[in-house]
Each structure stands twice: as structure tokens, then as C-alpha cells.
Design an enzyme around this catalytic site. Structure first.
Site, PDB file in Angstrom:
ATOM      1  N   GLU A 116       0.856  -1.193   0.000  1.00 42.24           N
ATOM      2  CA  GLU A 116       0.000   0.000   0.000  1.00 42.24           C
ATOM      3  C   GLU A 116       0.890   1.241   0.000  1.00 42.24           C
ATOM      4  OE1 GLU A 116      -2.440   0.970   3.416  1.00 42.24           O
ATOM      5  OE2 GLU A 116      -3.691   2.285   2.205  1.00 42.24           O
ATOM      6  N   ASP A 131      -1.937  12.441  -2.869  1.00 39.38           N
ATOM      7  CA  ASP A 131      -1.966  13.910  -2.857  1.00 39.38           C
ATOM      8  C   ASP A 131      -2.164  14.413  -4.288  1.00 39.38           C
ATOM      9  OD1 ASP A 131      -1.493  14.037  -0.100  1.00 39.38           O
ATOM     10  OD2 ASP A 131       0.659  13.780  -0.411  1.00 39.38           O
TER      11      ASP A 131
END
Ligand SMILES: C[S@@+](CC[C@H](N)C(=O)[O-])C[C@H]1O[C@@H](n2cnc3c(N)ncnc32)[C@H](O)[C@@H]1O
Length: 227
Positions: free
Chosen positions: A45, A124
Site C-alpha cells: 500500500e 496527494d
């Protein structure tokens, strides 16, 4: 005196399962042999944040070696505290490590065909055009990631950001000799075609996802596979 992040030393309290750059690179290509000591698939992840996905996934999937990573030290420290309880749960056939590293350098931490699946949730978005080059998901990243993946490995992505979603689709198109899109949706929670993918992706909402859902934002998702 230069500012030293106080969490840098605090995170060393968890060094049996949290690794920094130097330690992570020691195990490049040998995670299963030297760390997990089994042959279970390694799932990665990227940008685990507060770890909601990693924590829920561990309770539902076994026979898996899970590696989460994030480069923010303070956030990783708070996640490490939660992961400690997970460690004590001693889940059957689920093991994990957490790396405090930059995902731009994945090829320093993993060897050829070492990773079986990748989760990349709510990256982001870097919305300003002059910052787009800071987006992690781009052709260069995909080219670096490709050799580290097993044949047929899948990469799952979710985002609330329209612009980054479109950008990711474009970057996969530019890399269509090494990755293929196997599903895409502009609203995973309303998806009526890719039911299996929807069920999987909506099963464990992340911390950021819960915030975006509260704000009634639509969640876009993408699945790509190594070819
Ligand atoms: C918007 S947050 C999402 C966190 C989590 N996936 C979620 O959905 O709740 C993005 C996370 O990615 C991490 N991140 C961004 N760029 C990264 C990079 N190059 N390497 C490692 N972590 C990164 C950030 O520190 C942050 O914790």
C-alpha cells in the site's frame, strides 16, 4: 541548529515492524525469505496515511504479507502505535511491515517481480498546474514499478480529484505497452457494471475517503494490470 523531527527517534520504538530507508533497502528482493519467512504474496500500500485500509484489510484477508508505506514521519508514528495492537492480535497467516520511505524510490526496496498487488488510495492531488510534476503516478513511476510486479499484478487506485483521475488515465495510456486498464469508474459507489471491483473497493473506506464521502464528493477508481 537544524530542526530535527522528534518523531524520527520515537518511531524507532517500533523497529521490529517499522523500517526506515536504510533498513528497507537491506531487504530488497528478499522480503519473503528474510522477513516474512513464507511464500505468501506481498501486497503493497502506497501512502497508507492513518492506516485505515491496512488495519481493515488485515482482518479480512489472510495468506498475505502486507507492506504499507508513507513518507510522513509523524503520521507513520501514530499508525505504528495502531499497528502494534495488530501485531499483538497475531492474525493467522497475515503478516505486515511498515516502511517510512518515499514511494519514488520503490526500486531501492523491492526486487524483480516481488510485489503481487498494489493499493494506492487518495494520493496527494497537487492541484496547481505548476505542481503537477510532483504527482507520483506518472509514466516514470509506472516504468519503475513495472519490473517489481509479478505477472498479472493489479494496481488499484481511488481518488476524489477529477483532474488527477484524468491525469492517471492519460499516464496509463502513455504506458500502454506495460500496463492495461481493466476497469475505470467515475463513481465507484454508484458503479453498476464492475460489481466485484466495486464491492472490493468500497469494502474498506480510508480515512480520507470517509471525509470526502461526508462532503458528498464522488470517488473515482481505476484498476490497471501488468502486461
Ligand atoms: C491524502 S493522504 C491519503 C492517505 C490514505 N491513503 C487515505 O486515503 O486515508 C496521502 C498520503 O500519501 C503519502 N505520500 C504522498 N506522497 C508519497 C510518497 N512519494 N511516498 C510515500 N508516501 C507518500 C502522504 O504522506 C499521505 O499520508
Amino acid at each position: 541548529m537544524p530542526f530535527e523531527n522528534p518523531y524520527k527517534s520515537k518511531i524507532l520504538d517500533f523497529q521490529d515492524f517499522v523500517f526506515t530507508h536504510d533498513q528497507s533497502s537491506l531487504y530488497q528482493g528478499n522480503w519473503n525469505e528474510k522477513i516474512f519467512k513464507n511464500t505468501n504474496p506481498i501486497k503493497l500500500e502506497i501512502g497508507s496515511g492513518y492506516g485505515d485500509f491496512m488495519m481493515s484489510y488485515s482482518k479480512n484477508y489472510d495468506h498475505c504479507n502486507f507492506i504499507g508505506l508513507d513518507f510522513r514521519i509523524k503520521r507513520s508514528f501514530f499508525l505504528a502505535k495502531k499497528l502494534e495492537s495488530l501485531k499483538n492480535d497475531s492474525l493467522p497467516y497475515f503478516d505486515f511491515r511498515f516502511l517510512v520511505v518515499n514511494a519514488e524510490n520503490l526500486n531501492q526496496y523491492f526486487g524483480p517481480q516481488e510485489i503481487s498487488e498494489v493499493f494506492y488510495f487518495f494520493p496527494d492531488p497537487w492541484p496547481k498546474k505548476r505542481h503537477h510534476r510532483r504527482r507520483l503516478f506518472q509514466k516514470k513511476f509506472l516504468m519503475n514499478l513495472h519490473p517489481l510486479l509479478r505477472e498479472g499484478a493489479k494496481v488499484w487506485v481511488k481518488t476524489d480529484d477529477d483532474s488527477y483521475y484524468q491525469w492517471m488515465l492519460d499516464e496509463v495510456q502513455k504506458s500502454n505497452e506495460i500496463f492495461k486498464i481493466f476497469f475505470q469508474t467515475e463513481n465507484i459507489y454508484q458503479e453498476s457494471h464492475f460489481i466485484e471491483e466495486r464491492n472490493f473497493l468500497c469494502q474498506f473506506p480510508t480515512k480520507f475517503e470517509k471525509l470526502f464521502l461526508e462532503q458528498s464528493k464522488t470517488i473515482k477508481a481505476l484498476g490497471i494490470v501488468k502486461i
